[in-house]
Design a protein around this motif. Structure first.
Motif, PDB file in Angstrom:
ATOM      1  N   LYS A  52     -57.158  19.563 -14.804  1.00 39.12           N
ATOM      2  CA  LYS A  52     -56.645  18.624 -15.351  1.00 39.12           C
ATOM      3  C   LYS A  52     -56.250  18.503 -16.759  1.00 39.12           C
ATOM      4  O   LYS A  52     -54.996  17.796 -17.082  1.00 39.12           O
ATOM      5  N   TYR A  53     -56.709  19.172 -17.783  1.00 38.77           N
ATOM      6  CA  TYR A  53     -56.118  19.316 -18.931  1.00 38.77           C
ATOM      7  C   TYR A  53     -55.100  20.191 -19.074  1.00 38.77           C
ATOM      8  O   TYR A  53     -54.132  19.912 -20.028  1.00 38.77           O
ATOM      9  N   ALA A  54     -54.886  21.070 -18.279  1.00 37.94           N
ATOM     10  CA  ALA A  54     -53.660  21.971 -18.116  1.00 37.94           C
ATOM     11  C   ALA A  54     -52.347  20.948 -17.780  1.00 37.94           C
ATOM     12  O   ALA A  54     -51.417  21.049 -18.195  1.00 37.94           O
ATOM     13  N   LEU A  55     -52.735  20.155 -16.695  1.00 34.65           N
ATOM     14  CA  LEU A  55     -51.672  19.252 -16.261  1.00 34.65           C
ATOM     15  C   LEU A  55     -51.375  18.236 -17.165  1.00 34.65           C
ATOM     16  O   LEU A  55     -50.023  18.090 -17.390  1.00 34.65           O
ATOM     17  N   GLN A  56     -52.242  17.891 -18.124  1.00 30.33           N
ATOM     18  CA  GLN A  56     -52.162  16.848 -18.983  1.00 30.33           C
ATOM     19  C   GLN A  56     -51.172  17.501 -20.136  1.00 30.33           C
ATOM     20  O   GLN A  56     -50.333  16.713 -20.540  1.00 30.33           O
ATOM     21  N   GLU A  57     -51.423  18.623 -20.486  1.00 30.65           N
ATOM     22  CA  GLU A  57     -50.685  19.491 -21.322  1.00 30.65           C
ATOM     23  C   GLU A  57     -49.320  19.563 -21.236  1.00 30.65           C
ATOM     24  O   GLU A  57     -48.476  19.227 -21.684  1.00 30.65           O
ATOM     25  N   ALA A  58     -49.028  20.191 -19.738  1.00 29.25           N
ATOM     26  CA  ALA A  58     -47.870  20.249 -19.036  1.00 29.25           C
ATOM     27  C   ALA A  58     -46.937  19.116 -19.225  1.00 29.25           C
ATOM     28  O   ALA A  58     -45.827  18.823 -19.771  1.00 29.25           O
ATOM     29  N   MET A  59     -47.498  17.737 -18.900  1.00 28.93           N
ATOM     30  CA  MET A  59     -46.894  16.585 -18.609  1.00 28.93           C
ATOM     31  C   MET A  59     -46.521  16.362 -20.286  1.00 28.93           C
ATOM     32  O   MET A  59     -45.544  15.448 -20.605  1.00 28.93           O
ATOM     33  N   SER A  60     -47.424  16.504 -21.217  1.00 30.39           N
ATOM     34  CA  SER A  60     -47.159  15.868 -22.452  1.00 30.39           C
ATOM     35  C   SER A  60     -46.190  16.909 -23.268  1.00 30.39           C
ATOM     36  O   SER A  60     -45.586  16.172 -24.159  1.00 30.39           O
ATOM     37  N   LEU A  61     -46.039  17.968 -22.618  1.00 29.90           N
ATOM     38  CA  LEU A  61     -44.946  18.733 -23.219  1.00 29.90           C
ATOM     39  C   LEU A  61     -43.448  18.697 -22.527  1.00 29.90           C
ATOM     40  O   LEU A  61     -42.452  19.504 -22.684  1.00 29.90           O
ATOM     41  N   TYR A 136     -44.208  25.514 -17.297  1.00 28.04           N
ATOM     42  CA  TYR A 136     -45.501  25.628 -17.798  1.00 28.04           C
ATOM     43  C   TYR A 136     -46.365  26.531 -16.828  1.00 28.04           C
ATOM     44  O   TYR A 136     -46.714  26.235 -15.451  1.00 28.04           O
ATOM     45  N   VAL A 137     -47.025  27.526 -17.279  1.00 27.85           N
ATOM     46  CA  VAL A 137     -47.703  28.772 -16.574  1.00 27.85           C
ATOM     47  C   VAL A 137     -48.986  28.500 -16.695  1.00 27.85           C
ATOM     48  O   VAL A 137     -49.711  28.149 -17.859  1.00 27.85           O
ATOM     49  N   ILE A 138     -49.851  28.600 -15.634  1.00 25.38           N
ATOM     50  CA  ILE A 138     -51.417  28.006 -15.302  1.00 25.38           C
ATOM     51  C   ILE A 138     -51.726  29.387 -14.876  1.00 25.38           C
ATOM     52  O   ILE A 138     -51.337  29.920 -13.836  1.00 25.38           O
ATOM     53  N   PRO A 139     -52.761  30.116 -15.476  1.00 26.86           N
ATOM     54  CA  PRO A 139     -53.153  31.527 -15.159  1.00 26.86           C
ATOM     55  C   PRO A 139     -53.796  31.499 -13.674  1.00 26.86           C
ATOM     56  O   PRO A 139     -54.434  30.432 -13.264  1.00 26.86           O
ATOM     57  N   GLU A 140     -54.183  32.286 -12.970  1.00 25.72           N
ATOM     58  CA  GLU A 140     -54.670  32.358 -11.679  1.00 25.72           C
ATOM     59  C   GLU A 140     -55.997  31.787 -11.783  1.00 25.72           C
ATOM     60  O   GLU A 140     -56.936  32.231 -12.661  1.00 25.72           O
ATOM     61  N   GLY A 141     -56.377  31.130 -10.895  1.00 24.15           N
ATOM     62  CA  GLY A 141     -57.877  30.530 -10.651  1.00 24.15           C
ATOM     63  C   GLY A 141     -58.116  29.372 -11.976  1.00 24.15           C
ATOM     64  O   GLY A 141     -59.158  29.123 -12.232  1.00 24.15           O
ATOM     65  N   GLY A 142     -57.035  29.279 -12.748  1.00 20.25           N
ATOM     66  CA  GLY A 142     -57.046  28.037 -13.921  1.00 20.25           C
ATOM     67  C   GLY A 142     -57.886  28.721 -14.931  1.00 20.25           C
ATOM     68  O   GLY A 142     -58.583  28.007 -15.809  1.00 20.25           O
ATOM     69  N   ALA A 143     -57.901  30.013 -15.124  1.00 22.40           N
ATOM     70  CA  ALA A 143     -58.783  30.803 -15.947  1.00 22.40           C
ATOM     71  C   ALA A 143     -58.282  30.780 -17.349  1.00 22.40           C
ATOM     72  O   ALA A 143     -57.386  31.535 -17.944  1.00 22.40           O
ATOM     73  N   SER A 144     -58.644  29.648 -18.001  1.00 21.84           N
ATOM     74  CA  SER A 144     -58.095  29.464 -19.405  1.00 21.84           C
ATOM     75  C   SER A 144     -59.119  28.632 -20.342  1.00 21.84           C
ATOM     76  O   SER A 144     -60.172  28.037 -19.813  1.00 21.84           O
ATOM     77  N   ARG A 145     -58.883  28.332 -21.525  1.00 27.19           N
ATOM     78  CA  ARG A 145     -59.657  27.508 -22.255  1.00 27.19           C
ATOM     79  C   ARG A 145     -59.733  26.161 -21.717  1.00 27.19           C
ATOM     80  O   ARG A 145     -60.767  25.450 -21.682  1.00 27.19           O
ATOM     81  N   LEU A 146     -58.413  25.833 -21.550  1.00 24.55           N
ATOM     82  CA  LEU A 146     -58.146  24.180 -21.148  1.00 24.55           C
ATOM     83  C   LEU A 146     -59.116  24.060 -19.749  1.00 24.55           C
ATOM     84  O   LEU A 146     -59.585  22.935 -19.308  1.00 24.55           O
ATOM     85  N   GLY A 147     -58.978  25.342 -18.736  1.00 25.51           N
ATOM     86  CA  GLY A 147     -59.770  25.144 -17.557  1.00 25.51           C
ATOM     87  C   GLY A 147     -61.159  24.977 -17.860  1.00 25.51           C
ATOM     88  O   GLY A 147     -62.192  24.175 -17.170  1.00 25.51           O
ATOM     89  N   ALA A 148     -61.823  25.693 -18.755  1.00 27.78           N
ATOM     90  CA  ALA A 148     -63.170  25.603 -19.057  1.00 27.78           C
ATOM     91  C   ALA A 148     -63.683  24.285 -19.601  1.00 27.78           C
ATOM     92  O   ALA A 148     -64.739  23.712 -19.171  1.00 27.78           O
ATOM     93  N   GLN A 149     -62.742  23.847 -20.392  1.00 21.89           N
ATOM     94  CA  GLN A 149     -62.924  22.435 -20.987  1.00 21.89           C
ATOM     95  C   GLN A 149     -62.991  21.386 -19.621  1.00 21.89           C
ATOM     96  O   GLN A 149     -63.824  20.622 -19.886  1.00 21.89           O
ATOM     97  N   GLY A 150     -62.091  21.682 -19.064  1.00 21.79           N
ATOM     98  CA  GLY A 150     -62.105  20.626 -17.732  1.00 21.79           C
ATOM     99  C   GLY A 150     -63.537  20.791 -16.977  1.00 21.79           C
ATOM    100  O   GLY A 150     -64.269  19.774 -16.639  1.00 21.79           O
TER     101      GLY A 150
END
Ligand SMILES: *Cc1c(COP(=O)(O)O)cnc(C)c1O
Length: 296
Positions: A52-61, A136-150
């Motif tokens: 969710k936060y990655a998609l939000q960031e992608a859209m805001s960019l 906008y690149v999302i790592p495999e499995g959503g494995a990022s800080r934004l993924g964890a935050q979500g």
């Protein structure tokens, strides 16, 4: 933007279902299953939270193409494809390995949601990340800080302070990383066979959250490795379903529940512990099983 992303799922369906099982009675343990699997059939469970936060960031960019990565049975790819279609975004899925003669049900779903699939060798796959200017690149499995935050937001669905331990499945460790920022103690059960002492999950957690401590990882419940299974695991899934009405997936949540109940029976959790067990979804993985394996 946020409203559109929130509207993809129905969080009211994520109830906590109490488990009443003999394994838990041994030490007066209370356990509830947080039914994140019920929020949506496709953007199931933890995948929506991690996206969710990655998609939000992608859209805001103002990026209108999402690129992400996965294997042939990836819940993450399907969830991304679906979410992008709903949000009016283009999506590209980079799939590890040769294009098979017949696509898996998951990859067929990705195509039906309009995702473009690119098949690449394992070596190319490792190098793919930097090759998509403008996307906008999302790592495999959503494995990022934004993924964890979500993933941390999952705990907003349960009563705060009610639980002594949160128990979850571990693939990349992204969900667990988020949960440890929001819960007093987390028990993670690896769905992958990871060599003892590799510390790769611990390192990932520390690098995404800055945390160490307040959690344990359990590596003995992988049943042969990622997406592997044994007749015992399938039998467990059917028994668990007939006792609780809760369907599990064989890749992640069956191994989690098996592990939690095994540890409970062995006295791992202190008397009177209150467990919140995350049902992180992923049920579509069961479609790769032979017909009639499961009673649900
Ligand atoms: C993807 C998935 C996981 C693994 O989540 P990570 O954040 O990668 O550890 C766990 N459970 C289910 C059902 C999943 O689909």
């Amino acid at each position: 933007m946020t409203a559109a992303i929130n509207a993809l799922v129905d969080l009211r369906r994520a109830v906590v279902q109490e488990l009443l099982l003999p394994e838990l009675a041994v030490n007066n343990i209370k356990a509830g299953v947080l039914r994140i699997d019920k929020i949506h059939a496709t953007v199931s469970g933890n995948k929506w939270f991690k996206l969710k936060y990655a998609l939000q960031e992608a859209m805001s960019l103002h990026k209108n193409t999402i690129v992400t990565f996965g294997g042939a049975y990836s819940n993450h790819l399907v969830a991304t494809a679906y979410a992008c279609a709903q949000l009016g975004l283009q999506s590209t899925g980079i799939v590890r390995g040769e294009k098979p003669a017949e696509l898996s049900p998951s990859l067929q779903d990705c195509l039906s949601y309009g995702m473009e699939l690119q098949f690449v060798s394992r070596d190319e796959y490792r190098e793919k990340n930097a090759q998509f200017p403008g996307a906008y690149v999302i790592p495999e499995g959503g494995a990022s800080r934004l993924g964890a935050q979500g993933a941390a937001d999952m705990l907003d669905l349960a009563v705060p302070g009610e639980y002594s331990h949160v128990c979850c499945s571990v693939g990349t460790g992204t969900m667990m990383a988020g949960l440890i920022t929001a819960a007093p103690r987390v028990e993670g059960f690896s769905a992958l066979k990871i060599a003892a002492g590799s510390n790769s999950i611990e390192q990932f957690i520390e690098s995404t959250t800055g945390r160490s401590g307040n959690y344990s990882l359990h590596y003995n419940y992988h049943f042969g490795g990622y997406a592997r299974k044994t007749p015992e695991l399938i039998r467990f899934m059917n028994d668990f379903y007939s006792q609780t009405g809760i369907p599990l997936d064989f890749v992640y949540t069956a191994k989690l529940l098996y592990g939690v109940l095994d540890l409970a029976q062995k006295g791992y959790f202190p008397n009177g512990s209150k467990l919140l067990i995350i049902h992180s979804g992923g049920l579509q993985g069961n479609r790769s099983l032979p017909k009639n394996s499961l009673a649900f």
